[in-house]
Enzyme design. Sequence first.
Site, short mmCIF file in Angstrom:
data_model
loop_
_atom_site.label_atom_id
_atom_site.label_comp_id
_atom_site.label_asym_id
_atom_site.label_seq_id
_atom_site.Cartn_x
_atom_site.Cartn_y
_atom_site.Cartn_z
N ASP A 1 6.34 -3.76 -1.73
CA ASP A 1 5.66 -2.82 -0.83
C ASP A 1 6.56 -1.62 -0.58
O ASP A 1 7.76 -1.63 -0.89
CB ASP A 1 5.34 -3.55 0.50
N GLU B 1 -0.32 -6.11 5.36
CA GLU B 1 1.01 -6.08 4.74
C GLU B 1 1.91 -7.15 5.34
O GLU B 1 2.62 -7.86 4.63
CB GLU B 1 1.64 -4.68 4.90
N THR C 1 0.85 -1.21 0.00
CA THR C 1 0.00 0.00 0.00
C THR C 1 0.88 1.25 0.00
O THR C 1 1.97 1.23 0.57
CB THR C 1 -0.88 -0.01 1.27
N GLY C 2 0.37 2.34 -0.60
CA GLY C 2 1.06 3.63 -0.49
C GLY C 2 1.36 4.25 -1.84
O GLY C 2 1.14 3.64 -2.89
N ALA D 1 7.81 1.47 2.43
CA ALA D 1 8.18 1.47 3.86
C ALA D 1 8.35 2.92 4.31
O ALA D 1 8.49 3.83 3.48
CB ALA D 1 9.46 0.68 4.09
#
Length: 245
Positions: free
Chosen positions: A92, A114, A37-38, A94
């Site tokens: 992903d 996650e 996500t992000g 961080a």
Amino acid sequence: MVTGKDSVEEAKKNAAREACNIVSKKISSNTILGLGTGSTIKYFIDECREFIEEVKGAVVSSYDTLYYMLERELDIPIYDPLSIKKIDIYVDGADEVSTTLDLVKGRGAALLREKYLALRSSTRVYVVDYTKYTGLEYLYKKPIPVEVIPFALPIVLESVRELGLFTPVLRHGIKKDGPIVTDNGNFIVDLKPIKPIEDPFEIDRKLRLIHGVVETGIFPSRELVDVVVVGYSDHVDILEKKSIE
Ligand code: 5RP
């Protein structure tokens, strides 16, 4: 020259391109791809679309990523993570990366799913811009988010204070009054470190022993990290766990 916010966005795009390069060499029509996500993952999805559409299917860590993929009309089956035993490669973002490649994640409050996907994955690749890589041997700069069952909030706050390692702050919504609620119906408490976290593996375990804590945003290098791609505005560094062991 690219400066400030533009240089961070450029760095994220560069990291996403390099991650795509790494991932494209590892995928086939049988691959199950995990997506975190992000904002950096969104760049990855856009940069890597051509390869992503070649895999067998994807699992995603949040409604945010799911809706982004639906909006972008990606031509790929998206599976329920519960129906998948093994994810081949997980990508992903961080929030903080130490020189030991321990991570803090969860700014987007998706840390529980996650971590579930990372635990199920054979290879884990994280994509970050240079502001996330601290150059320190320990975690310290970003608060550690913990996902908490709402009913147990008081006991979690008390137990965290008793540890004497963090200042806990309940995360509030921006366009919502009161605490934010995760995709799993829980609250997030951000733990601001009082001192450096020199053994993230141990602290992760200690925090998870607290009644009401469902998961933490500490992703210990030794069990959840293989590669970290750090983007800058003009180059990319690839940090692999093997080379630092
Ligand atoms: C969400 C996360 C994100 O991966 C992390 O916050 C990085 O986000 P961004 O790429 O937008 O900086 O852990 O829970």
